[in-house]
Write an enzyme that holds these catalytic residues in place. Structure first.
Site, mmCIF file in Angstrom:
data_model
loop_
_atom_site.group_PDB
_atom_site.id
_atom_site.type_symbol
_atom_site.label_atom_id
_atom_site.label_comp_id
_atom_site.label_asym_id
_atom_site.label_seq_id
_atom_site.Cartn_x
_atom_site.Cartn_y
_atom_site.Cartn_z
ATOM 1 N N LEU A 138 -18.516 46.933 -11.746
ATOM 2 C CA LEU A 138 -17.144 46.740 -11.291
ATOM 3 C C LEU A 138 -16.267 46.570 -12.521
ATOM 4 O O LEU A 138 -16.709 46.037 -13.546
ATOM 5 C CB LEU A 138 -17.033 45.479 -10.419
ATOM 6 C CG LEU A 138 -17.821 45.452 -9.105
ATOM 7 C CD1 LEU A 138 -17.662 44.091 -8.434
ATOM 8 C CD2 LEU A 138 -17.358 46.560 -8.169
ATOM 9 N N ASP A 139 -15.019 47.010 -12.417
ATOM 10 C CA ASP A 139 -14.071 46.775 -13.499
ATOM 11 C C ASP A 139 -13.986 45.281 -13.792
ATOM 12 O O ASP A 139 -14.212 44.443 -12.905
ATOM 13 C CB ASP A 139 -12.679 47.278 -13.122
ATOM 14 C CG ASP A 139 -12.581 48.794 -13.104
ATOM 15 O OD1 ASP A 139 -13.489 49.454 -13.640
ATOM 16 O OD2 ASP A 139 -11.595 49.313 -12.551
ATOM 17 N N GLN A 140 -13.622 44.944 -15.008
ATOM 18 C CA GLN A 140 -13.523 43.541 -15.411
ATOM 19 C C GLN A 140 -12.653 42.739 -14.446
ATOM 20 O O GLN A 140 -13.003 41.620 -14.064
ATOM 21 C CB GLN A 140 -12.961 43.445 -16.830
ATOM 22 C CG GLN A 140 -12.808 42.011 -17.326
ATOM 23 C CD GLN A 140 -12.304 41.941 -18.751
ATOM 24 O OE1 GLN A 140 -12.102 42.970 -19.409
ATOM 25 N NE2 GLN A 140 -12.095 40.743 -19.259
ATOM 26 N N THR A 142 -11.887 43.414 -11.326
ATOM 27 C CA THR A 142 -12.236 43.561 -9.911
ATOM 28 C C THR A 142 -13.302 42.530 -9.549
ATOM 29 O O THR A 142 -14.314 42.411 -10.234
ATOM 30 C CB THR A 142 -12.762 44.976 -9.616
ATOM 31 O OG1 THR A 142 -11.750 45.931 -9.952
ATOM 32 C CG2 THR A 142 -13.109 45.129 -8.145
#
Length: 338
Positions: A138-140, A142
């Site tokens: 997951l993106d940082q 998110t």
């Protein structure tokens, strides 16, 4: 003698009497060729009724085929107490709810403070030895559900399910505006923005990308809570697709609402909302909502896949984090104020 994880077993039924062991490994235990080669070099990697054998031998009705993987550790990851919530754990899997702001795996310039550091620390404190294998990322910024495999067999299986589009990933996002229709899909190829390579854009020459969406709740016409299902896994896919239909994520500083084209750069980056004269009520709401959360309002809400060992279909959910819950309250208040 090596230490092993608990064996993964298969009992040969009468209908498979006489099958070659390698066929059982491939068609019943679904062991990849790469893992099979690794197991053959391990003392107790592949056994039948507790005995090490060649994979070219036939098996008989009632034989117990087992594979064992040697225990591993992530000796390149520094154990560090990092917060995360466990949603589920067994001897094969760890499912956690990642907080926003935490990177999943150490990268150049980010060797500590990651989810991997926290998980390795958690395992060490329990006296357990596993290598950190995030099945997806997951993106940082998110938050939400993420699956971590405890051995290469489990990692392989879930990865194959992802490639076959058998893993169901659903997100919740708070967006500016309300997508129309209330339920639909965004089918738009994605690639790098040639002018800003760190950004992605929808472009005819991009990679095929498909996102399905459903409006869960609308707050007037200014914002809405949307459920999203990824059919492909491009970088920033949800953020790019929602921006492409005029509904960028609230709080997203990379894919911003067009209203910011009206603001000077220094005001766009100001810590407090800047509301110059001439903005419409809906444009003012955009700026105010963006300043109500410190990240893009995106949460990995649900993850579903078949357990690689039990073959049971499992679904994991992570509740909305406090910052997104507060943002919903802000959105409802702006709806009343308009």
């Amino acid at each position: 003698m090596s230490e092993y994880y608990p064996p993964i077993s298969y009992t040969v039924p009468p209908s498979e009497d006489g099958w070659l062991l390698k066929t059982i490994l491939q068609k019943r235990l679904h062991v990849s060729r790469k893992l099979q080669s690794r197991l053959k070099l391990t003392e107790q990697g592949i056994t039948v009724n507790g005995q090490r054998v060649y994979i070219s031998v036939p098996v008989r009705d009632g034989d117990v085929v087992e594979i064992r993987m040697e225990k591993e550790i992530s000796d390149d990851i520094l154990p560090e107490p990092i917060p995360f919530r466990i949603l589920y754990e067994d001897e094969h899997l760890l499912i956690v709810n990642k907080e926003a702001g935490i990177i999943v795996h150490p990268t150049h310039g980010h060797y500590t403070g990651t989810l991997a550091n926290g998980v390795v620390h958690y395992w060490r404190d329990k006296g357990e030895a596993f290598r950190f294998r995030a099945v997806h990322r997951l993106d940082q910024e998110t938050s939400g559900v993420i699956a971590i495999a405890k051995n290469p067999y489990v990692h392989q299986h879930i990865s194959e399910q992802m490639i076959a589009n058998e893993v169901d990933k659903r997100y919740l996002a708070l967006v500016h505006g309300v997508p129309s229709p209330d339920e639909g899909e965004v089918d738009g190829p994605i690639d790098r923005d040639p002018e800003e390579p760190h950004r992605r854009i929808v472009t005819p020459d991009g990679y095929p990308s498909l996102t399905r969406y459903k409006v869960v709740e609308a707050y007037g016409s200014s914002s809405s809570l949307v459920q999203l299902k990824l059919e492909t896994g491009r970088t920033h896919q949800i953020r790019v697709h929602m921006t492409s239909i005029g509904c960028p994520l609230i709080g997203d500083k990379l894919y911003r609402h067009p209203v910011y084209r009206m603001l000077p750069p220094e005001e766009e980056a100001a810590p407090e909302p800047v509301l110059p004269q001439g903005l419409t009520p809906s444009e003012r709401t955009v700026v105010l909502l963006d300043h109500s959360i410190s990240r893009q309002a995106l949460h990995a809400w649900e993850l579903s896949f078949q357990h690689p060992v039990t073959r049971e279909r499992m679904t994991f959910q992570a509740p909305l984090p406090p910052d997104m819950t507060r943002l919903i309250g802000e959105a409802k208040q702006h709806e009343l104020d308009q």
